[in-house]
Design a protein around this motif. Sequence first.
Motif, PDB file in Angstrom:
ATOM      1  N   GLU A 130       0.708  -1.317   0.092  1.00 42.55           N
ATOM      2  CA  GLU A 130      -0.056   0.138  -0.035  1.00 42.55           C
ATOM      3  C   GLU A 130       0.683   1.252  -0.131  1.00 42.55           C
ATOM      4  N   THR A 131       2.073   1.256   0.625  1.00 41.60           N
ATOM      5  CA  THR A 131       2.881   2.506   0.547  1.00 41.60           C
ATOM      6  C   THR A 131       3.365   2.453  -0.811  1.00 41.60           C
ATOM      7  N   ILE A 132       3.684   1.546  -1.491  1.00 44.24           N
ATOM      8  CA  ILE A 132       4.156   1.601  -2.909  1.00 44.24           C
ATOM      9  C   ILE A 132       3.245   2.140  -3.778  1.00 44.24           C
ATOM     10  N   ALA A 133       1.759   1.423  -3.532  1.00 45.54           N
ATOM     11  CA  ALA A 133       0.801   2.079  -4.290  1.00 45.54           C
ATOM     12  C   ALA A 133       0.482   3.594  -4.215  1.00 45.54           C
ATOM     13  N   LYS A 134       0.950   4.391  -3.222  1.00 45.21           N
ATOM     14  CA  LYS A 134       0.723   5.800  -3.172  1.00 45.21           C
ATOM     15  C   LYS A 134       1.402   6.371  -4.176  1.00 45.21           C
ATOM     16  N   HIS A 135       2.486   5.689  -4.641  1.00 41.50           N
ATOM     17  CA  HIS A 135       3.542   6.503  -5.327  1.00 41.50           C
ATOM     18  C   HIS A 135       3.436   5.886  -6.866  1.00 41.50           C
ATOM     19  N   ASP A 136       2.618   4.637  -7.179  1.00 40.94           N
ATOM     20  CA  ASP A 136       2.813   3.842  -8.408  1.00 40.94           C
ATOM     21  C   ASP A 136       1.204   3.622  -8.778  1.00 40.94           C
ATOM     22  N   THR A 137       0.862   4.485  -9.871  1.00 43.73           N
ATOM     23  CA  THR A 137      -0.527   4.255 -10.126  1.00 43.73           C
ATOM     24  C   THR A 137      -0.984   2.714 -10.633  1.00 43.73           C
ATOM     25  N   THR A 138      -0.014   2.151 -11.125  1.00 45.84           N
ATOM     26  CA  THR A 138      -0.302   0.722 -11.912  1.00 45.84           C
ATOM     27  C   THR A 138      -0.619  -0.194 -10.691  1.00 45.84           C
ATOM     28  N   VAL A 139       0.061  -0.004  -9.405  1.00 44.54           N
ATOM     29  CA  VAL A 139       0.066  -0.952  -8.523  1.00 44.54           C
ATOM     30  C   VAL A 139      -1.457  -0.409  -7.474  1.00 44.54           C
ATOM     31  N   LYS A 140      -1.678   0.876  -7.417  1.00 42.03           N
ATOM     32  CA  LYS A 140      -2.844   1.257  -6.891  1.00 42.03           C
ATOM     33  C   LYS A 140      -3.996   0.734  -7.755  1.00 42.03           C
ATOM     34  N   LYS A 141      -3.912   0.998  -9.041  1.00 44.69           N
ATOM     35  CA  LYS A 141      -5.268   0.563  -9.680  1.00 44.69           C
ATOM     36  C   LYS A 141      -5.357  -1.118  -9.414  1.00 44.69           C
ATOM     37  N   ARG A 142      -4.351  -1.951  -9.575  1.00 41.28           N
ATOM     38  CA  ARG A 142      -4.496  -3.305  -9.303  1.00 41.28           C
ATOM     39  C   ARG A 142      -4.866  -3.580  -7.853  1.00 41.28           C
ATOM     40  N   LEU A 143      -4.521  -2.949  -6.880  1.00 38.75           N
ATOM     41  CA  LEU A 143      -5.115  -3.467  -5.680  1.00 38.75           C
ATOM     42  C   LEU A 143      -6.246  -2.845  -5.394  1.00 38.75           C
ATOM     43  N   THR A 144      -7.020  -1.743  -5.937  1.00 43.54           N
ATOM     44  CA  THR A 144      -8.055  -1.481  -5.630  1.00 43.54           C
ATOM     45  C   THR A 144      -9.209  -2.014  -6.533  1.00 43.54           C
ATOM     46  N   SER A 145      -8.817  -2.867  -7.761  1.00 46.21           N
ATOM     47  CA  SER A 145      -9.745  -3.271  -8.526  1.00 46.21           C
ATOM     48  C   SER A 145     -10.565  -4.207  -8.058  1.00 46.21           C
ATOM     49  N   ILE A 146     -11.642  -4.736  -8.750  1.00 41.73           N
ATOM     50  CA  ILE A 146     -12.493  -5.657  -8.203  1.00 41.73           C
ATOM     51  C   ILE A 146     -11.901  -7.194  -8.948  1.00 41.73           C
ATOM     52  N   HIS A 147     -11.090  -7.032  -9.710  1.00 40.39           N
ATOM     53  CA  HIS A 147     -10.629  -8.258 -10.406  1.00 40.39           C
ATOM     54  C   HIS A 147      -9.661  -9.272  -9.592  1.00 40.39           C
ATOM     55  N   ASN A 148      -9.141 -10.378 -10.337  1.00 40.75           N
ATOM     56  CA  ASN A 148      -8.466 -11.205  -9.710  1.00 40.75           C
ATOM     57  C   ASN A 148      -7.058 -10.815 -10.045  1.00 40.75           C
ATOM     58  N   ALA A 149      -6.011 -11.930  -9.700  1.00 37.45           N
ATOM     59  CA  ALA A 149      -4.751 -11.501 -10.131  1.00 37.45           C
ATOM     60  C   ALA A 149      -4.026 -10.475  -9.335  1.00 37.45           C
ATOM     61  N   LYS A 150      -4.329 -10.299  -8.127  1.00 42.61           N
ATOM     62  CA  LYS A 150      -3.716  -9.370  -7.275  1.00 42.61           C
ATOM     63  C   LYS A 150      -2.360 -10.064  -6.688  1.00 42.61           C
ATOM     64  N   TYR A 151      -2.411 -11.421  -6.620  1.00 36.42           N
ATOM     65  CA  TYR A 151      -1.184 -11.977  -5.960  1.00 36.42           C
ATOM     66  C   TYR A 151      -0.863 -11.922  -4.633  1.00 36.42           C
ATOM     67  N   THR A 152      -1.797 -11.595  -3.952  1.00 37.67           N
ATOM     68  CA  THR A 152      -1.918 -11.158  -2.467  1.00 37.67           C
ATOM     69  C   THR A 152      -2.375 -12.224  -1.340  1.00 37.67           C
ATOM     70  N   SER A 153      -2.595 -13.173  -1.732  1.00 32.30           N
ATOM     71  CA  SER A 153      -3.274 -14.289  -1.117  1.00 32.30           C
ATOM     72  C   SER A 153      -2.102 -15.069  -0.478  1.00 32.30           C
ATOM     73  N   LYS A 154      -2.359 -15.835   0.506  1.00 32.97           N
ATOM     74  CA  LYS A 154      -1.341 -16.459   1.138  1.00 32.97           C
ATOM     75  C   LYS A 154      -0.963 -17.769   0.413  1.00 32.97           C
ATOM     76  N   GLY A 155      -1.835 -18.545  -0.377  1.00 28.13           N
ATOM     77  CA  GLY A 155      -1.602 -19.446  -1.264  1.00 28.13           C
ATOM     78  C   GLY A 155      -0.293 -19.088  -2.453  1.00 28.13           C
ATOM     79  N   ILE A 156      -0.865 -18.064  -3.024  1.00 26.74           N
ATOM     80  CA  ILE A 156       0.284 -17.396  -4.049  1.00 26.74           C
ATOM     81  C   ILE A 156       1.588 -17.156  -3.357  1.00 26.74           C
ATOM     82  N   GLN A 157       1.563 -16.535  -2.049  1.00 29.37           N
ATOM     83  CA  GLN A 157       2.802 -16.137  -1.473  1.00 29.37           C
ATOM     84  C   GLN A 157       3.512 -17.383  -1.032  1.00 29.37           C
ATOM     85  N   ASN A 158       2.883 -18.350  -0.712  1.00 36.83           N
ATOM     86  CA  ASN A 158       3.636 -19.753  -0.381  1.00 36.83           C
ATOM     87  C   ASN A 158       4.251 -20.049  -1.688  1.00 36.83           C
TER      88      ASN A 158
END
Length: 562
Positions: free
Chosen positions: A72-100
């Motif tokens: 979220e700190t990066i998203a404040k300075h990067d519109t691409t990251v902000k757009k992805r994190l705030t969208s309703i679509h998948n492929a955010k890659y933030t779930s624990k399964g993807i992390q593992n």
Amino acid sequence: MITWRDYQKAVKSNATLVNALNKEHNKQVQEDRDYIKTIEVLLLTATQNIAQRGHDESAESDNKGNFMAILETIAKHDTTVKKRLTSIHNAKYTSKGIQNEVLSCLADMVRTKIIEEVKDSEVFSIMADETKDVKKKKEQISLVLRYYFRGAVHESFLHFESADRLDAAGLTDKIIHILESHGLEYKNNLVGQAYDGASVMSGKHSGVQARIKEQAKHAFYIHCSAHCLNLVLVDTVKAVPEVGQFFSLLERLYVFTSGSYVHQKWLSIQKEMYPGAPRELQRLSETRWACRYMALHTIMDRLPAIKRVLQDIVQEHNGDRSVEARGLLAQIDLQFIVCLVTLHKVFGEATFLSDMLQSSSLDLSKAVDLVEALVQTLNDYRDESFFDDLWNEVLNTAEQCDTAIHPPAKRPKKLSSQFNGDCVLSTVGQRSDSEQEKGSFRTTLFYPVLDHMLNELNRRFSSKNCDIMNGIQTLNPTSDVFLKEKSLFPFARMYESNIEDLGHELHQFRRILERKIQSGMQRPSSVVELALFIEPYKEVFFELFKLCKIAVSIPVSTASCE
């Protein structure tokens, strides 16, 4: 024709629907590639060994964990990251399964690199230790590989493996399976194995080390040197009752000062008596006896404050607490101070050796030198002049904390009248009470501690007399038997080296080494430095370089596993 002409114009201006779709697709691909770079946040948290997940990562949470907070700190300075994190679509890659999954891929990359280095080195050793995963309630094995690679000794953690069976056969099968799954040629290239002293691991006939030795003929077993030193201290304390009682008293002092009321008083008195931050008394580890030096060091520096705390609580007349304080205060006498000063000296030397033995770059030849240096130091301590200095330190410590140096005078015995004029009640030509106490402590406490420790050191580190230790010493440039055939050849035969080729190599290598030293090169000071010197000539001195790699690959302790 009108449609055809419009199409021709669109082609010339690069404005066709296909091109528009391609542009949008390429834009999406580039955004995905830019966003996926944020996965380095996961690499950052993993390499820095900090927690990644938060217990509540919902949008309303005040603390979503380190991973989401950094994103979220990066998203404040990067519109691409902000757009992805705030969208309703998948492929955010933030779930624990993807992390593992990503962490597993990163781990595989690290393991692949380690295996490449081990295969390049050819020879390697294994170190294993088992412990219980508190959360999963399962036993697991940590496996570390030790090998030489490009001028340095590496101890690289390879794998955690759950152990379903804790018997020797089960643990052996588990270790062999790990080695085989990574494609390591252990039957010929495994040159050493190190474990703690547990019988299931170290048993001569059916232990893990014996079973692995049956399959890997060169895998000689080394008992962890750090564990050996720990057992030296344990056996020394058990052999001298006064020392065992002394450590029991230290534990009681720790428990007493840990109470909320006493602890606050302990901190306030330290602030009053000493500059700087107050210290805490150390709990005595039941398994790490060398670490008890820190507890002794704190007591040594803060003994006047400890007595002050106990005296103040005794004066409060507060029931059980005052009674316990009076009992502890009565036991901080001259014998306590003698034990404190003596063990502070001895355990200080042992702690230095313990820290050195846990170094991942230490080889067995240096370990032997360090143990012999400790033995020599303890022998020097037996000199009367050293005890004179130690006794002066005891007296100074007793004076600082206002401890009585002489015991209270005993009430004279009443003699029968028939002995009047025939019995002498005063001493004749004997030493003073102070000299008697000094001699008594020296013979009943100081010398027994040194003697038992020396005996245990000589007994537990006596393996240096075997062929493998003599051979490693032969490769140590600081040794008196450096490159002597008589000691090196038995070591070489253990690892099936070509003795004839080795003899020729030694003859030529001595000439090259002396020529380099005469030209201004500094003489190698360890087996690792010798291997680094030989490495450019490894095709010529093949047998000698292999023996150097074996010497530094044989483990010293299992500290990395723990």
